[in-house]
Scaffold this motif. Structure first.
Motif, PDB file in Angstrom:
ATOM      1  N   ALA A 109      74.450  32.945  44.107  1.00 53.66           N
ATOM      2  CA  ALA A 109      73.247  33.434  44.781  1.00 53.66           C
ATOM      3  C   ALA A 109      72.300  32.253  44.989  1.00 53.66           C
ATOM      4  O   ALA A 109      72.402  31.232  44.306  1.00 53.66           O
TER       5      ALA A 109
ATOM      6  N   ARG B 238      72.867  36.092  48.908  1.00 44.86           N
ATOM      7  CA  ARG B 238      74.100  36.017  48.120  1.00 44.86           C
ATOM      8  C   ARG B 238      75.147  35.275  48.941  1.00 44.86           C
ATOM      9  O   ARG B 238      75.534  35.714  50.010  1.00 44.86           O
TER      10      ARG B 238
ATOM     11  N   ASP C 231      65.505  40.069  43.575  1.00 46.33           N
ATOM     12  CA  ASP C 231      66.022  40.325  44.930  1.00 46.33           C
ATOM     13  C   ASP C 231      65.389  41.611  45.450  1.00 46.33           C
ATOM     14  O   ASP C 231      64.711  42.317  44.710  1.00 46.33           O
TER      15      ASP C 231
ATOM     16  N   ALA D 188      68.026  31.444  45.696  1.00 42.10           N
ATOM     17  CA  ALA D 188      66.655  31.941  45.875  1.00 42.10           C
ATOM     18  C   ALA D 188      66.017  31.145  47.007  1.00 42.10           C
ATOM     19  O   ALA D 188      65.956  29.913  46.947  1.00 42.10           O
TER      20      ALA D 188
ATOM     21  N   LYS E 270      66.389  36.543  47.867  1.00 44.99           N
ATOM     22  CA  LYS E 270      67.668  35.962  47.413  1.00 44.99           C
ATOM     23  C   LYS E 270      68.745  36.144  48.485  1.00 44.99           C
ATOM     24  O   LYS E 270      68.850  37.213  49.071  1.00 44.99           O
TER      25      LYS E 270
ATOM     26  N   GLU F 158      68.745  31.282  39.368  1.00 43.92           N
ATOM     27  CA  GLU F 158      68.090  30.901  40.628  1.00 43.92           C
ATOM     28  C   GLU F 158      66.635  31.350  40.618  1.00 43.92           C
ATOM     29  O   GLU F 158      65.745  30.599  41.009  1.00 43.92           O
ATOM     30  N   ALA F 159      66.399  32.573  40.139  1.00 38.96           N
ATOM     31  CA  ALA F 159      65.029  33.110  40.109  1.00 38.96           C
ATOM     32  C   ALA F 159      64.172  32.283  39.155  1.00 38.96           C
ATOM     33  O   ALA F 159      63.045  31.891  39.491  1.00 38.96           O
TER      34      ALA F 159
ATOM     35  N   SER G 143      71.914  35.045  39.711  1.00 43.23           N
ATOM     36  CA  SER G 143      70.638  35.527  40.268  1.00 43.23           C
ATOM     37  C   SER G 143      69.482  35.148  39.351  1.00 43.23           C
ATOM     38  O   SER G 143      68.426  34.704  39.802  1.00 43.23           O
TER      39      SER G 143
END
Ligand code: R5P
Length: 312
Positions: free
Chosen positions: A200, A194, A169, A202, A192, A229-230, A226
């Protein structure tokens, strides 16, 4: 080092013991327990008058217990005429509410800084604050260490090529840039959003990740939302391998389940700023120790030597 004293509460006994091993000093004797109704009860069992005292206590879960223990230990030390008291807070909790970004919200990080100072801390030693600016919430000296050296030693051994360091992020860009410089790697940033404290998403990836070995870096992993998602976004964009180096393993809520299901993530490296119970162990999670880093910083502070040169 006979003027040096190392104390701890109950937040991370193993880390405190390992720091003492590195420093070749014994952990000072302190009783940190509870009265029957739950109030915290502290007694320092040895003379600390005129000593340079370091209290090792991350404010990790159970956050309120650990914070309160720290405040009460600091008060006991202040009243025992310690010459200087350094609160060593490897993981500084309550850091995420660090500005008034909505109406009628507190700035809890500032409140905690005030509490620590009033309780008796003369200095703070910490690692990878959620936001560097939190240093300014203290009107006492604060030494800010970076776990990058610990991860660097580990990753250098693996001799990974075609690296790209990824910030999950915008908040972690500065950290990612420092890692990229150290590893001579490229830099990518995930846009990102939220959706809630637990969710979260991406949206975009800025930077070249196709065919690269990606290292996601962050200050903390809480629910793992996070990170997952990343990792998924990186895989979709063609990253070859994906590992994460995240300093503080808070691992709360659905974190273990999220990590377990995220099989595109090869490895999650965290540090021992926060102790991990058995149920938070996983074959893809590896814990590296910051004990040596903290011991070296404590030695330098005690001898009035430069701490920043640790990172040159
Ligand atoms: C965000 O600003 C932090 O650096 C972390 O990315 C975030 O707090 C991690 O939380 P979670 O694991 O719950 O997504």
């Amino acid at each position: 080092m006979d003027k040096l004293a190392i104390l701890t509460g109950n937040a991370n006994l193993e880390l405190a013991r390992n720091i003492c091993k590195h420093l070749k000093v014994k952990l000072s004797d302190a009783f940190v327990s509870k009265f029957s109704e739950g109030e915290i009860r502290v007694k320092i069992n040895e003379n600390v008058r005129g000593k340079d005292v370091f209290v090792i206590q991350p404010t990790c879960p159970p956050v309120n217990e650990n914070l309160m223990e720290l405040l009460i230990i600091l008060d006991a030390l202040k009243r025992s005429s310690a010459q200087r008291i350094t609160a060593v807070i490897p993981y500084f909790g309550y850091a995420r509410q660090d500005r008034k970004d909505q109406p009628r919200v507190p700035i809890t990080a500032k409140l905690v800084a005030n509490l620590l100072t009033v309780a008796g801390a003369n200095r703070i030693l910490t690692i990878d604050l959620h936001a560097g600016q939190i240093q300014g919430f203290f009107d006492i000296p604060l030494d800010h260490l970076f776990a990058v050296t610990v991860f660097n030693d580990y990753l250098a051994e693996k001799k990974m090529k075609d690296l790209v360091v990824v910030s999950p992020d915008v908040g972690s860009i500065k950290m990612a840039r420092a890692y990229a410089k150290r590893f001579s790697a490229g830099l990518a940033i995930i846009d990102k959003r939220r959706l809630s404290p637990e969710k979260a998403e991406a949206v975009h990836i800025l930077g070249e990740v196709e065919g690269k070995n990606a290292i996601i870096v962050d200050d903390l992993i809480a629910t793992g939302g996070s990170l997952v998602e990343a990792a998924k976004a990186l895989k979709k964009a063609g990253a070859k391998t994906i590992v994460a180096a995240i300093t503080h393993g808070v691992l709360s809520g659905p974190a273990m389940d999220n990590i377990d299901k995220c099989d595109v993530l090869q490895k999650l490296l965290i540090t021992d700023t926060i102790p991990q119970p058995e149920e938070k162990q996983h074959s893809r999670i590896e814990v590296l120790s910051v004990a040596g880093l903290l011991a070296e910083a404590i030695k330098r502070i005690h001898h009035e030597e430069s701490v920043s040169s640790l990172f040159d």
